[in-house]
Design an enzyme around this catalytic site. Structure first.
Site, PDB file in Angstrom:
ATOM      1  N   HIS A  81       0.836  -1.220   0.000  1.00  0.00           N
ATOM      2  CA  HIS A  81       0.000   0.000   0.000  1.00  0.00           C
ATOM      3  C   HIS A  81       0.863   1.259   0.000  1.00  0.00           C
ATOM      4  O   HIS A  81       0.433   2.307   0.477  1.00  0.00           O
ATOM      5  CB  HIS A  81      -0.957   0.032   1.197  1.00  0.00           C
ATOM      6  N   SER A 110      14.832  21.127 -16.410  1.00  0.00           N
ATOM      7  CA  SER A 110      13.658  21.942 -16.689  1.00  0.00           C
ATOM      8  C   SER A 110      14.116  23.242 -17.347  1.00  0.00           C
ATOM      9  O   SER A 110      15.154  23.789 -16.989  1.00  0.00           O
ATOM     10  CB  SER A 110      12.926  22.254 -15.383  1.00  0.00           C
ATOM     11  N   LYS A 125      16.092  21.442 -11.308  1.00  0.00           N
ATOM     12  CA  LYS A 125      15.392  20.189 -11.584  1.00  0.00           C
ATOM     13  C   LYS A 125      16.252  19.153 -12.302  1.00  0.00           C
ATOM     14  O   LYS A 125      17.026  19.466 -13.189  1.00  0.00           O
ATOM     15  CB  LYS A 125      14.151  20.457 -12.458  1.00  0.00           C
ATOM     16  N   GLU A 164       9.785   7.960 -16.658  1.00  0.00           N
ATOM     17  CA  GLU A 164       8.408   8.366 -16.952  1.00  0.00           C
ATOM     18  C   GLU A 164       7.985   7.859 -18.324  1.00  0.00           C
ATOM     19  O   GLU A 164       6.839   7.449 -18.535  1.00  0.00           O
ATOM     20  CB  GLU A 164       8.282   9.885 -16.863  1.00  0.00           C
TER      21      GLU A 164
END
Ligand code: ARG
Length: 467
Positions: A159, A286, A292, A299
């Site tokens: 979980h 970024s 970043k 992804e």
């Protein structure tokens, strides 16, 4: 368009197709990548025709030479593909006809229907072998990472809540299991594709005395003992795309696995976890926020899985309403099949690269794994060993946890006297349950995360992947 440029089927037509129809119906811009398989199929078919005497040996040799020359041109990028000739099959047949008069006999006892079914099966067999190798390379990268970090402990999660401690290696070896199932599935798909449809003709075979065993053997459609494997129903042979569906399914499931591994990596490399750092080579920055470092490779591994599932769905939908046998709809199988192959291949490579460059942060892992609550279950099992029924032990430890929370103390720091008030089963040695090292050593059963088990798994994987 001139009628003559459709020499393969133009006989009953007064005029050629409209320009728009040509653009709409051509598949050569995609299926040209089947050329090596198409040529292999044609060479085997020509050899069989010569073998049974439907063409002369001389004609057979001329066709072989012509096809070899065409393949060389294709490989060198010199072959001129023409969309007016629809597909890879007609492009090659026309080019051959221009050089070798006997090429007019090549389509004897063969249709593009059994031809494309053969090409696809040959493609799928090779695609499965390529993907199996790429997945094995990704597995090796994971194995190397697991071995390099074999002493590191992390919390295992259910979980997405901290559950019980495990070696990081145990988690990484779980990934190996997932990818190994993908490899097995691909081997199964290759086996299902390993039946030769040539000889099915358009749908009803041929009246000519062909030798299907000969062609099947020449193309490697054989079992482990070298016996030829022939499709057993000519109508099914040209209508069936099951192996393509299964291939897309195997790729889609591999994609799901890539996605789940990627998700683990995204979490682990976030500032919140900081268990590891991704290699810069597989990250991007970024354009706005200078600090970043984004996990784009992971992804995309996650994102590509949607696309791979889409390809499977496309093939299922494509085939579901088709009457037997061949229908032109089936030409639409190429895009999803090729895309599933290409994307699965590059995903496996990227995964190997990402894991290969992963830098684990031992301190952060140790900190997270030292959370004593992770061993609450071990404390319940301590009571079980002292004769307490598990449900009662579970409840007692739950109260111990609540007490620790109320006191804002780590579990092992609670006074023994208070613990014994909760349950008399707790002895003076109750806090020893929180010894992380011992807790792992006790997990000795097959498949468990104890060090002895993991050593055994390392030996198994080394033999499987490197042996
Ligand atoms: N380009 C076609 C395909 O990919 C080849 C088979 C064509 N057969 C036919 N009867 N039109 O399906």
């Amino acid at each position: 368009m001139a009628k003559s440029s459709q020499a393969t089927w133009g006989g009953r037509f007064g005029a050629g197709p409209a320009e728009l129809m040509l653009r709409f119906s051509e598949s050569v811009s995609l299926d040209r990548r089947l050329a090596p398989f198409d040529i292999a199929g044609s060479k085997a078919h020509a050899a069989m025709l010569a073998h049974v005497g439907l063409i002369t040996k001389g004609e057979g040799r001329a066709i072989q030479r012509g096809l070899d020359a065409i393949l060389r041109e294709i490989v060198a990028g010199k072959f001129r593909w023409d969309i007016r000739l629809e597909d890879v099959h007609m492009n090659i047949e026309q080019a051959l006809t221009k050089r070798v008069p006997a090429a007019a006999k090549l389509q004897t006892a063969r249709s593009r229907n059994d031809q494309v079914a053969t090409d696809l099966r040959l493609f799928l067999k090779e695609a499965c072998a390529v993907l199996r190798a790429k997945l094995a390379a990704a597995q090796r990268a994971i194995l190397v990472c697991a071995e390099a970090n074999r002493a590191i402990l992390i919390p295992g999660y259910t979980h997405l809540q901290r559950a019980q401690p495990v070696f990081l290696a145990h988690h990484l070896l779980a990934w190996l299991e997932m990818l190994e199932r993908d490899r097995t599935r691909l081997a199964d798909v290759a086996a299902h594709a390993n039946w030769c449809p040539l000889g099915a003709g358009a749908l009803a075979g041929t009246t000519l005395p062909i030798d299907r065993e000969f062609t099947a053997r020449a193309l490697g459609f054989v079992d482990a003992r070298g016996r030829p494997q022939l499709t057993q129903n000519s109508m099914d042979a040209v209508a069936d795309r099951d192996a393509a569906v299964e291939f897309a399914a195997a790729c889609a499931l591999a994609g799901v696995h890539f996605s789940r591994l990627a998700e683990d990596l995204i979490l682990w490399t976030s500032a919140e976890f900081k268990f590891a750092e991704l290699p810069e080579a597989f990250c991007t920055g970024s354009s706005l926020m200078p600090q970043k470092k984004n996990s784009d490779a992971c992804e995309l591994l996650r994102g590509k899985s949607g696309r791979l599932q889409g390809n499977l769905q496309a093939l299922l939908t494509l085939t579901k309403g088709l009457p037997l046998t061949y229908n032109r709809d089936l030409q639409e199988d190429k895009a999803p099949i090729f895309d599933s192959f290409d994307q699965t291949a590059i995903c496996a490579e990227v995964l190997a690269g990402v894991v290969g460059g992963l830098r684990v942060n031992p301190l952060r892992c140790a900190l997270a794994a030292s959370d004593p609550a992770l061993l609450a279950t071990d404390l319940a099992e301590y009571l079980v060993r002292r004769g307490v029924p598990f449900r009662e032990a579970h409840h007692a430890v739950g109260r111990v946890v609540a007490l620790a929370e109320a006191r804002d103390l780590p579990l092992p720091s609670l006074p023994t006297a208070e613990i014994r008030k909760i349950h008399p089963g707790f002895g003076s040695d109750w806090a020893a349950a929180f010894d992380l090292k011992r807790a792992l050593q006790k997990r000795r059963g097959t498949g468990m995360p104890g060090p002895a088990q993991i050593a055994g798994q390392f030996a198994r994987w080394n033999k499987l992947l490197l042996g």
